[in-house]
Design a protein around this motif. Sequence first.
Motif, PDB file in Angstrom:
ATOM      1  N   GLU A 211       0.239  -1.111   0.036  1.00 28.70           N
ATOM      2  CA  GLU A 211      -0.043   0.240   0.286  1.00 28.70           C
ATOM      3  C   GLU A 211       1.051   1.482  -0.758  1.00 28.70           C
ATOM      4  O   GLU A 211       0.646   1.950  -0.600  1.00 28.70           O
ATOM      5  N   LYS A 212       1.961   1.151   0.800  1.00 28.82           N
ATOM      6  CA  LYS A 212       2.994   2.336   0.894  1.00 28.82           C
ATOM      7  C   LYS A 212       3.617   2.337  -0.274  1.00 28.82           C
ATOM      8  O   LYS A 212       3.677   3.884  -1.072  1.00 28.82           O
ATOM      9  N   LEU A 213       3.801   1.584  -1.166  1.00 30.52           N
ATOM     10  CA  LEU A 213       4.406   1.965  -2.692  1.00 30.52           C
ATOM     11  C   LEU A 213       3.971   2.294  -3.523  1.00 30.52           C
ATOM     12  O   LEU A 213       3.965   3.177  -4.049  1.00 30.52           O
ATOM     13  N   SER A 214       2.464   1.617  -3.474  1.00 30.34           N
ATOM     14  CA  SER A 214       1.463   2.511  -4.357  1.00 30.34           C
ATOM     15  C   SER A 214       1.094   3.738  -3.981  1.00 30.34           C
ATOM     16  O   SER A 214       0.967   4.585  -4.846  1.00 30.34           O
ATOM     17  N   ALA A 215       1.005   4.092  -2.880  1.00 28.03           N
ATOM     18  CA  ALA A 215       0.610   5.458  -2.917  1.00 28.03           C
ATOM     19  C   ALA A 215       1.842   6.965  -3.364  1.00 28.03           C
ATOM     20  O   ALA A 215       1.454   7.869  -3.639  1.00 28.03           O
ATOM     21  N   ILE A 216       2.525   6.080  -2.716  1.00 30.79           N
ATOM     22  CA  ILE A 216       4.510   6.874  -3.968  1.00 30.79           C
ATOM     23  C   ILE A 216       4.232   6.883  -5.352  1.00 30.79           C
ATOM     24  O   ILE A 216       4.125   8.232  -5.269  1.00 30.79           O
ATOM     25  N   ALA A 217       4.070   5.448  -6.114  1.00 35.18           N
ATOM     26  CA  ALA A 217       3.662   5.798  -6.830  1.00 35.18           C
ATOM     27  C   ALA A 217       1.958   6.745  -7.297  1.00 35.18           C
ATOM     28  O   ALA A 217       3.131   7.530  -8.526  1.00 35.18           O
TER      29      ALA A 217
END
Length: 230
Positions: A211-217
């Motif tokens: 979820e964190k990586l998707s939010a950064i993307a």
Amino acid sequence: MTAQSLHRYPAVRLSDRLAAAAAYVDTQREIIDVGTDHALLPCYLYQRGARRLTASDINAGPLLAAKENIQKYTDRPESIRLMQTDGLIGADFAEEIIIAGMGGELIVKILSDFALEEKDVHLILQPMSRCEIAVKYLYSVGYGIADRTVVREGGHEYIIISAYRTGIKKEPSDTFCYTAGATDEGFLRHKADGLFKAAAACGHTDPVRAEKLSAIAEEIMSILSDGENI
Ligand SMILES: C[S@@+](CC[C@H](N)C(=O)[O-])C[C@H]1O[C@@H](n2cnc3c(N)ncnc32)[C@H](O)[C@@H]1O
């Protein structure tokens, strides 16, 4: 007749990636190219007037190649000092530090071992991977990115960072760390794609990270519409 053709040595031809790094170097200062390999970058800088140059590498093999290139591309075998060392050990004299073609983790290790926090130097960094680790570290020790260049070469995207001491410690956003403040569309899309893929790969095993990586993307993609990356 060009100034170059007055010399006996051939002109160094650098890759676009290394030429972008060279463009940031102040040739009047004491320069070190860490992990120099073939020493083409210091030879190029010598041909552009730099006279206080060190080419360093941890391995002996690259330094042999470096020696050959110094003989080929400069007029004096001693024009560039050669050093076999781990990172910046024994290089306290350095004012302009180039570290290109290494991963972000190794760059951080080299700069921490050098006690960067206590130094006032100009850094030219080209992380091959994990640029976010290098950017986060720079800000944590009171350095800041003054400029960056994105280079596309051989199907790869490279970022070259120029950083100076600011004396102000900061914790930049994840988005800034992953992009080093770049606004180049192709680079941002490439970064966001990588993060979406990494999120998909860990979606089942580590949903929080995914979820964190998707939010950064997503945030990186939003830079494309806002045009700002701060
Ligand atoms: C991929 S090459 C990059 C060469 C050149 N800097 C470039 O960007 O084209 C990495 C070089 O770093 C050297 N190297 C790896 N770890 C190092 C360390 N801790 N200290 C100094 N050099 C290192 C390797 O021997 C190798 O020559």
